[in-house]
Design a protein around this motif. Structure first.
Motif, short mmCIF file in Angstrom:
data_model
loop_
_atom_site.label_atom_id
_atom_site.label_comp_id
_atom_site.label_asym_id
_atom_site.label_seq_id
_atom_site.Cartn_x
_atom_site.Cartn_y
_atom_site.Cartn_z
N LYS A 44 27.64 47.79 35.81
CA LYS A 44 26.52 46.92 36.17
C LYS A 44 26.41 46.66 37.68
CE LYS A 44 24.82 42.27 35.08
NZ LYS A 44 25.10 41.04 34.26
N LEU A 45 27.55 46.62 38.35
CA LEU A 45 27.53 46.27 39.77
C LEU A 45 27.11 47.44 40.67
CD1 LEU A 45 30.73 44.03 39.94
CD2 LEU A 45 28.34 43.34 39.65
N ASP A 46 27.00 48.63 40.10
CA ASP A 46 26.48 49.78 40.84
C ASP A 46 25.01 49.95 40.43
OD1 ASP A 46 25.78 52.17 41.97
OD2 ASP A 46 27.36 53.36 41.02
N GLU A 47 24.13 49.55 41.30
CA GLU A 47 22.70 49.60 41.00
C GLU A 47 22.03 50.88 41.49
OE1 GLU A 47 21.15 46.00 42.67
OE2 GLU A 47 22.08 44.72 41.13
N SER A 48 22.81 51.83 41.97
CA SER A 48 22.25 53.09 42.46
C SER A 48 21.77 53.96 41.30
CB SER A 48 23.28 53.84 43.30
OG SER A 48 24.38 54.23 42.48
N VAL A 248 35.60 40.73 43.43
CA VAL A 248 34.36 40.20 42.86
C VAL A 248 34.72 39.01 42.00
CG1 VAL A 248 32.41 40.69 41.32
CG2 VAL A 248 33.24 42.45 42.89
N PHE A 249 34.07 37.91 42.19
CA PHE A 249 34.38 36.71 41.40
C PHE A 249 34.13 36.99 39.93
CE2 PHE A 249 35.03 32.41 40.30
CZ PHE A 249 34.08 32.07 39.36
N TYR A 250 35.09 36.58 39.11
CA TYR A 250 34.94 36.74 37.67
C TYR A 250 35.66 35.60 36.98
CZ TYR A 250 34.46 39.26 33.25
OH TYR A 250 34.11 39.62 31.97
N ASP A 251 34.92 34.74 36.30
CA ASP A 251 35.47 33.46 35.84
C ASP A 251 36.46 33.57 34.69
OD1 ASP A 251 33.80 34.04 33.76
OD2 ASP A 251 32.53 32.27 33.97
N GLN A 252 36.60 34.75 34.11
CA GLN A 252 37.58 34.89 33.02
C GLN A 252 38.97 35.25 33.52
OE1 GLN A 252 36.22 37.49 29.95
NE2 GLN A 252 34.36 36.34 29.55
N ASN A 285 35.19 45.95 44.64
CA ASN A 285 33.85 45.37 44.58
C ASN A 285 32.95 45.83 43.43
OD1 ASN A 285 33.58 43.76 47.24
ND2 ASN A 285 34.45 45.71 47.92
N TYR A 286 33.39 46.80 42.62
CA TYR A 286 32.46 47.34 41.63
C TYR A 286 32.87 47.12 40.17
CZ TYR A 286 29.43 49.08 45.21
OH TYR A 286 28.55 49.15 46.27
N SER A 287 33.93 46.37 39.95
CA SER A 287 34.28 45.96 38.59
C SER A 287 35.14 44.72 38.67
CB SER A 287 35.03 47.08 37.85
OG SER A 287 35.41 46.64 36.55
N ASP A 288 35.36 44.10 37.54
CA ASP A 288 36.27 42.95 37.48
C ASP A 288 37.71 43.39 37.22
OD1 ASP A 288 35.02 43.70 34.99
OD2 ASP A 288 36.07 42.05 34.04
N HIS A 289 37.91 44.66 36.94
CA HIS A 289 39.25 45.23 36.71
C HIS A 289 39.51 46.35 37.71
CE1 HIS A 289 40.19 43.72 32.47
NE2 HIS A 289 38.95 43.29 32.69
N TYR A 290 40.78 46.52 38.06
CA TYR A 290 41.19 47.68 38.85
C TYR A 290 41.62 48.81 37.92
CZ TYR A 290 41.35 44.85 43.13
OH TYR A 290 41.02 44.08 44.21
N PRO A 291 41.38 50.05 38.31
CA PRO A 291 41.83 51.19 37.50
C PRO A 291 43.32 51.47 37.67
CG PRO A 291 40.68 51.97 39.44
CD PRO A 291 40.59 50.47 39.48
#
Length: 300
Positions: A44-48, A248-252, A285-291
């Motif tokens: 979702k955070l990649d709008e390209s 990226v802020f993520y409240d969970q 910056n593009y997910s709430d998790h790191y790979p």
């Protein structure tokens, strides 16, 4: 005449190169790199257009295999096109529902043929994708985020599916967002504010049942460890390395957590060369998790 001969030589050379590339097999490589990545709600955070930023990142990693989670809004055709953009000819999506934002399918893409695919959705919250690549058996999953008891059932189902498979002692790799805690991280969690964070979240959302008798539970992964599987990151890194939250802020995930894992069967333990949590400007910056990335020796 000379120009014609040069053109013909170039054409033949091109055909030889393309044929040799097409015939490249997994047996020809000495090492295999795989990545497991929860990409947050269909990238979702990649709008390209076409998720080009994820494609550019995947190209730079040049992994042989990528296990994806939260591939919302993807169809089989979209996934195949996406995978081809970073050099993966083969791609399998667990399930598709392009209009459902809560569908959360997993997927696997590869430079090499993906065979013996099984798509399991019964008795699993998001499902599990089973697939063979070469002589490796992959299980890609994303476990229940709400209830510990359900996660225990899901993990036991995966363990049994391997135990009673045609190759229970083979080269198994289990990858994904397990939404659970490793007993190897207990010391770090005991000294953090995680327990209080979860209690506060459960007060606000009574549907959540992520504690057992008011305490953190390690049963999900303890059962996996008891079945003989090995937490690959801990083979090479004894320190605690969080996979969430990102910048990226993520409240969970207000407390550093490790939810993302690659587990290997005993047959692969000595082949593990390197395991890392990939933290860079993109993954910040593009997910709430790191790979999580693993490199293994490719043995017969």
């Amino acid at each position: 005449m000379i120009k014609s001969k040069l053109k013909m030589a170039a054409l033949i050379g091109s055909l030889i190169f393309s044929t040799s590339t097409a015939l490249a097999a997994i047996e020809d490589v000495k090492e295999l790199k795989m990545i497991s990545y929860n990409v947050y709600n269909g990238m979702k955070l990649d709008e390209s257009e076409g998720k080009q930023k994820f494609i550019d990142w995947a190209k730079a990693q040049d992994a042989d295999i990528i296990a994806w989670q939260e591939m919302n809004f993807f169809t089989r055709e979209k996934l195949e096109k996406f995978a081809a953009s970073y050099g993966h000819k083969y791609a399998v999506l667990l399930k598709e529902s392009p209009d459902d934002p809560a569908f959360f399918p997993v997927a696997i893409t590869s430079k090499y043929p993906i065979i013996n695919v099984q798509k399991v959705v019964d008795n699993l919250w998001h499902g599990a994708l089973y697939a063979d690549i070469g002589n490796y058996h992959f299980v890609v999953t994303h476990m229940n985020p709400f209830w510990t008891a359900k996660r225990i059932d899901e993990m036991n189902l995966i363990i049994d599916s391997i135990k009673y498979s045609r190759d229970p002692n083979g080269k198994w790799i289990i990858a994904g967002d397990l939404n659970s805690f490793s007993p190897a991280d207990k010391k770090e969690y005991d000294s953090s504010n995680l327990l209080n964070d979860i209690k506060e979240k459960q007060k606000k959302r009574p549907i959540l049942e992520n504690l057992v008798d008011g305490q953190l539970s390690y049963t999900v992964q303890q059962n996996l460890i008891d079945a003989g599987f090995i937490d690959a990151l801990k083979i090479k890194n004894k320190d605690f390395i969080a996979t969430a939250p990102t910048k990226v802020f993520y409240d969970q995930a207000s407390t550093p957590l490790r939810y993302d894992y690659i587990y290997v069967s005993p047959k692969l333990k000595d082949d593990v060369m390197d395991v890392q949590v990939l933290k860079d400007e993109f993954t910040d910056n593009y997910s709430d998790h790191y790979p999580v990335q693993m490199i293994i020796k490719n043995t017969k």
